[in-house]
Scaffold this motif. Sequence first.
Motif, PDB file in Angstrom:
ATOM      1  N   GLY B  83       1.144  -1.546  -0.068  1.00 25.88           N
ATOM      2  CA  GLY B  83      -0.342   0.184   0.220  1.00 25.88           C
ATOM      3  C   GLY B  83       0.768   1.219   0.362  1.00 25.88           C
ATOM      4  N   THR B  84       2.397   0.956   0.707  1.00 25.01           N
ATOM      5  CA  THR B  84       3.039   2.464   0.572  1.00 25.01           C
ATOM      6  C   THR B  84       3.653   2.885  -0.449  1.00 25.01           C
ATOM      7  OG1 THR B  84       2.942   1.859   3.162  1.00 25.01           O
ATOM      8  CG2 THR B  84       4.534   3.080   2.087  1.00 25.01           C
ATOM      9  N   LEU B  85       3.828   1.973  -0.643  1.00 25.52           N
ATOM     10  CA  LEU B  85       4.578   1.910  -2.388  1.00 25.52           C
ATOM     11  C   LEU B  85       3.718   2.563  -3.521  1.00 25.52           C
ATOM     12  CD1 LEU B  85       6.530  -1.457  -2.808  1.00 25.52           C
ATOM     13  CD2 LEU B  85       7.478   0.632  -2.715  1.00 25.52           C
ATOM     14  N   VAL B  86       2.505   1.505  -3.303  1.00 21.31           N
ATOM     15  CA  VAL B  86       1.608   2.101  -4.791  1.00 21.31           C
ATOM     16  C   VAL B  86       1.212   3.889  -4.193  1.00 21.31           C
ATOM     17  CG1 VAL B  86      -0.703   2.115  -5.558  1.00 21.31           C
ATOM     18  CG2 VAL B  86       0.300  -0.364  -4.856  1.00 21.31           C
ATOM     19  N   TRP B  87       0.838   4.482  -2.611  1.00 20.47           N
ATOM     20  CA  TRP B  87       0.058   5.569  -2.156  1.00 20.47           C
ATOM     21  C   TRP B  87       1.818   6.660  -2.641  1.00 20.47           C
ATOM     22  CZ3 TRP B  87      -3.157   8.744  -2.465  1.00 20.47           C
ATOM     23  CH2 TRP B  87      -2.810  10.026  -1.627  1.00 20.47           C
ATOM     24  N   SER B  88       3.472   5.938  -2.417  1.00 19.59           N
ATOM     25  CA  SER B  88       3.605   6.484  -2.706  1.00 19.59           C
ATOM     26  C   SER B  88       3.680   7.257  -4.256  1.00 19.59           C
ATOM     27  CB  SER B  88       4.643   6.451  -2.167  1.00 19.59           C
ATOM     28  OG  SER B  88       5.069   6.195  -0.993  1.00 19.59           O
ATOM     29  N   SER B  89       3.583   6.176  -5.595  1.00 19.05           N
ATOM     30  CA  SER B  89       4.099   5.952  -6.574  1.00 19.05           C
ATOM     31  C   SER B  89       2.939   6.970  -7.356  1.00 19.05           C
ATOM     32  CB  SER B  89       3.529   5.088  -7.180  1.00 19.05           C
ATOM     33  OG  SER B  89       4.209   4.175  -6.652  1.00 19.05           O
ATOM     34  N   THR B  90       1.520   6.942  -6.343  1.00 17.77           N
ATOM     35  CA  THR B  90       0.585   8.085  -6.583  1.00 17.77           C
ATOM     36  C   THR B  90       0.710   9.420  -6.485  1.00 17.77           C
ATOM     37  OG1 THR B  90      -0.714   6.418  -6.268  1.00 17.77           O
ATOM     38  CG2 THR B  90      -1.800   9.067  -6.277  1.00 17.77           C
ATOM     39  N   VAL B  91       1.585   9.904  -4.425  1.00 21.14           N
ATOM     40  CA  VAL B  91       2.447  10.843  -4.784  1.00 21.14           C
ATOM     41  C   VAL B  91       3.081  11.389  -5.247  1.00 21.14           C
ATOM     42  CG1 VAL B  91       2.352  12.741  -2.238  1.00 21.14           C
ATOM     43  CG2 VAL B  91       1.228  11.260  -2.916  1.00 21.14           C
ATOM     44  N   TRP B  92       4.016  10.853  -5.642  1.00 20.50           N
ATOM     45  CA  TRP B  92       5.412  11.480  -6.283  1.00 20.50           C
ATOM     46  C   TRP B  92       5.354  11.457  -7.777  1.00 20.50           C
ATOM     47  CZ3 TRP B  92       7.941  14.861  -4.015  1.00 20.50           C
ATOM     48  CH2 TRP B  92       8.069  14.786  -1.796  1.00 20.50           C
ATOM     49  N   ALA B 188       6.268  20.341   0.246  1.00 23.82           N
ATOM     50  CA  ALA B 188       5.616  20.057   1.188  1.00 23.82           C
ATOM     51  C   ALA B 188       4.286  19.385   0.959  1.00 23.82           C
ATOM     52  CB  ALA B 188       5.624  21.643   1.879  1.00 23.82           C
ATOM     53  N   LEU B 189       4.058  19.738  -0.334  1.00 22.80           N
ATOM     54  CA  LEU B 189       2.547  19.266  -0.584  1.00 22.80           C
ATOM     55  C   LEU B 189       2.298  17.417  -0.188  1.00 22.80           C
ATOM     56  CD1 LEU B 189      -0.601  19.945  -1.521  1.00 22.80           C
ATOM     57  CD2 LEU B 189      -0.398  20.223  -3.476  1.00 22.80           C
ATOM     58  N   SER B 190       3.440  16.852  -1.316  1.00 22.48           N
ATOM     59  CA  SER B 190       3.807  16.289  -1.211  1.00 22.48           C
ATOM     60  C   SER B 190       3.687  14.856   0.528  1.00 22.48           C
ATOM     61  CB  SER B 190       5.092  15.242  -2.279  1.00 22.48           C
ATOM     62  OG  SER B 190       4.716  16.088  -3.359  1.00 22.48           O
ATOM     63  N   ASN B 191       4.249  15.590   0.701  1.00 17.98           N
ATOM     64  CA  ASN B 191       4.939  15.150   2.334  1.00 17.98           C
ATOM     65  C   ASN B 191       3.481  15.324   3.457  1.00 17.98           C
ATOM     66  OD1 ASN B 191       7.599  14.073   2.147  1.00 17.98           O
ATOM     67  ND2 ASN B 191       8.300  15.830   2.075  1.00 17.98           N
ATOM     68  N   PHE B 192       2.802  15.794   2.853  1.00 20.76           N
ATOM     69  CA  PHE B 192       1.716  16.601   3.605  1.00 20.76           C
ATOM     70  C   PHE B 192       0.384  15.626   3.246  1.00 20.76           C
ATOM     71  CE2 PHE B 192      -2.163  18.612   3.844  1.00 20.76           C
ATOM     72  CZ  PHE B 192      -2.134  18.520   5.002  1.00 20.76           C
ATOM     73  N   LEU B 193       0.834  15.448   1.505  1.00 21.80           N
ATOM     74  CA  LEU B 193      -0.327  14.376   1.297  1.00 21.80           C
ATOM     75  C   LEU B 193      -0.098  12.988   2.084  1.00 21.80           C
ATOM     76  CD1 LEU B 193      -1.583  15.088  -1.972  1.00 21.80           C
ATOM     77  CD2 LEU B 193      -2.676  15.730   0.398  1.00 21.80           C
ATOM     78  N   GLN B 194       1.468  12.230   1.392  1.00 20.82           N
ATOM     79  CA  GLN B 194       1.453  11.275   1.686  1.00 20.82           C
ATOM     80  C   GLN B 194       2.078  10.632   3.515  1.00 20.82           C
ATOM     81  OE1 GLN B 194       5.948  11.014   0.903  1.00 20.82           O
ATOM     82  NE2 GLN B 194       5.869   8.856   0.218  1.00 20.82           N
ATOM     83  N   TYR B 198      -0.332   6.772   5.513  1.00 23.86           N
ATOM     84  CA  TYR B 198      -0.187   5.829   6.512  1.00 23.86           C
ATOM     85  C   TYR B 198      -1.163   5.172   7.412  1.00 23.86           C
ATOM     86  CZ  TYR B 198       4.419   7.121   3.543  1.00 23.86           C
ATOM     87  OH  TYR B 198       4.680   6.967   2.460  1.00 23.86           O
ATOM     88  N   LEU B 199      -1.031   6.702   8.666  1.00 22.88           N
ATOM     89  CA  LEU B 199      -1.777   6.244   9.135  1.00 22.88           C
ATOM     90  C   LEU B 199      -3.447   5.445   8.758  1.00 22.88           C
ATOM     91  CD1 LEU B 199      -2.249   6.113  12.540  1.00 22.88           C
ATOM     92  CD2 LEU B 199      -2.770   8.860  12.008  1.00 22.88           C
ATOM     93  N   LEU B 200      -4.157   6.285   8.319  1.00 17.93           N
ATOM     94  CA  LEU B 200      -5.484   6.196   8.183  1.00 17.93           C
ATOM     95  C   LEU B 200      -5.387   4.947   6.846  1.00 17.93           C
ATOM     96  CD1 LEU B 200      -6.298   9.867   7.099  1.00 17.93           C
ATOM     97  CD2 LEU B 200      -7.064   8.524   9.224  1.00 17.93           C
ATOM     98  N   ALA B 201      -4.999   4.488   5.974  1.00 14.70           N
ATOM     99  CA  ALA B 201      -5.281   3.907   5.474  1.00 14.70           C
ATOM    100  C   ALA B 201      -4.772   2.008   5.806  1.00 14.70           C
ATOM    101  CB  ALA B 201      -4.575   3.611   4.067  1.00 14.70           C
ATOM    102  N   GLY B 202      -4.475   1.920   7.554  1.00 13.15           N
ATOM    103  CA  GLY B 202      -3.884   0.873   7.823  1.00 13.15           C
ATOM    104  C   GLY B 202      -2.930  -0.219   7.280  1.00 13.15           C
ATOM    105  N   PHE B 203      -1.530   1.274   6.757  1.00 14.80           N
ATOM    106  CA  PHE B 203      -0.677   0.284   6.349  1.00 14.80           C
ATOM    107  C   PHE B 203       0.339  -0.756   7.086  1.00 14.80           C
ATOM    108  CE2 PHE B 203      -0.055   3.675   2.541  1.00 14.80           C
ATOM    109  CZ  PHE B 203      -1.034   2.872   1.288  1.00 14.80           C
ATOM    110  N   PHE B 204       0.437   0.362   8.561  1.00 18.98           N
ATOM    111  CA  PHE B 204       1.504  -0.392   9.361  1.00 18.98           C
ATOM    112  C   PHE B 204       0.603   0.063  11.137  1.00 18.98           C
ATOM    113  CE2 PHE B 204       3.909   1.566   6.622  1.00 18.98           C
ATOM    114  CZ  PHE B 204       4.741   0.796   5.026  1.00 18.98           C
ATOM    115  N   VAL B 205      -0.580   0.262  10.718  1.00 17.90           N
ATOM    116  CA  VAL B 205      -1.434  -0.215  12.482  1.00 17.90           C
ATOM    117  C   VAL B 205      -2.669  -1.026  11.621  1.00 17.90           C
ATOM    118  CG1 VAL B 205       0.449   1.235  13.955  1.00 17.90           C
ATOM    119  CG2 VAL B 205      -1.745   2.247  12.138  1.00 17.90           C
TER     120      VAL B 205
END
Lengths: 312, 281
Positions: B83-92, B188-194, B198-205
């Motif tokens: 999930g992290t990889l796909v989401w990061s791909s999206t943002v960046w 800044a926007l990318s980091n803000f969105l990224q 991670y938390l909300l989508a339940g990637f690691f918790v």
Amino acid sequence: MEAVRGISFAVGRGTIFGILGPNGAGKTTTIKMLSTLLIPTSGTAEVDGFDVVRDEVHVRRRLGVLFGGDKGLYNQLSGRENLRYFGRLYGMPGDLIDRRTHELLDQVGLTTRAKERVESYSRGMKQRLHIAKTLIHRPPVVILDEPTIGLDPAAAIEVRSLIADLSPEHTVMLSTHDMHEADALCTELAIIDRGLIVAAGTPGELKAAAPVDRQVLIEVVGPLVGASALLNELAGLSSVLDISHEVGACDALTLRCIDSTAALDQGLAVLRRSGASVRAIEVRDPTLEDAFLGATGRAFEPPASGAGEDPR
Amino acid sequence: MSVARSSVTVKTPSRPGPGQARVVVATARVFLLRFASNPIMVIRGPLGPFLVLLTFHLAYDVSGQEQVAGLDATGFLVVGMLGTLVWSSTVWGAGNALQAEIYQGTISAVVAAPQRLSSVILGYGVGSMLFNLPALAVSIVTGFLLGADFRIEHPAAALLALLCLYACCLCIGIGFGGLFLLSRQSNALSNFLQGPVYLLAGFFVPRSALPDWLHLVSDVLPISHAVDALHKTVLSGASVGQIWPQLGATALTSLIFLAGGMAGLRRLDDVVRRRGTLDLL
């Protein structure tokens, strides 16, 4: 802030129309409006019969734009890959892109460097690739914003030669601050200053309207023999308005005239008959710089080398 | 103003847009060519997920936690990493791509072309996701090496869930694309969105650990439901029939993002062109 106001002009099909003006005059703003990148606050503009606000997609399909500055290409891609991608952005099928890419690389003299990354290209090569990119979809209308800015003289000559060849297949609008470039390339010109068109016409018409004299300066070897009679004869020539004589180690004559070519021909003929040897000749015809001066009341200030256009 | 005023009748094509799919493919290709030319990016891609996975695995290991929300902890982390990889791909990739165009000085040429900007954003998203495939493979292999208990009983269902994850992220990418056009602070926007995702989508918790109000926010994100579907198919052996609620929720929320994003992109494109700030850094 109003970057341009009350600008009105029409460009004939197949001609090269120039917008000439100093930095910050509104050239780039005008080009951005025509290329749909800037929505005008008022007024209308059409490209090939389509309104730049209402029919922006149609305008974009008919337009090839070379934006000023040294950016605008993907440096990590090769010249060929750049052309291929921009072809796709214009909806061209693959086989047509291949054919056009081949033609254009040949036309701009980059065939042998086509597979190299653009970052290895010289500024002149990049600008030639820019022109190829602008033409990839065979647009009927081409807009070139300061296409030779920052180029060395040899590269600028190459680019100007490419631009000259665009007409009459393409209608070209050329923005430039270079008087000689405008004079050499453009069928018609609009001189723009502080957001207004202050003069328009063919380069010849603009120069003719410039409020400066045509002059022919002739320097002879040694003092003129029989100067008084000679000056009377020169002053009586049909193309000469008046004449001034500067005495020195080598006498100098200044003929203020209506037609400098005729004045030069007639003046030289008179001098040869008198046995005078001509040492130097200078013809001073009005330039576009004079036309700018006449239209604005101030001298034209070209940008520093490599400087960009106005930021808008 | 009129350029090329003439008596010649110009035939207007009935469909003004070029083949958008070809634009997507071409843009993805350009993305891959640009980034494949950067050795650091090529090396960093797979190495990052390996290190992140190892770190989280050790953290769970140290705390003695072998299960997360009833699922194998290492498997849970691997799904989160996907999930992290796909989401990061999206943002960046997708969103940030427009800013990359501004830095490269190509944004004016891209916008002045008649294609839809959303196709370019989509193309960058696809390219970025393809670029991250080796990282995806490394994550899965790392999971195996760390002893993840994958229970894939219906591979088609797992594949469908993964594809849903990709598709929903592309929709979110288009959803946020307009912001990148407007903003001049893309990093800044990318980091803000990224980060929050991670938390909300339940990637690691697990999402079940979120407070109720945050869980509601999490439900709005399509990626949360796609990750839920992946958890079920990869770690619990669920079939397609058993993940329809998650797929349905993913589709619904994705469509909302897509529709809002397309409208927003058009609106913000208009705003930027009125302000004349399109190519300003």
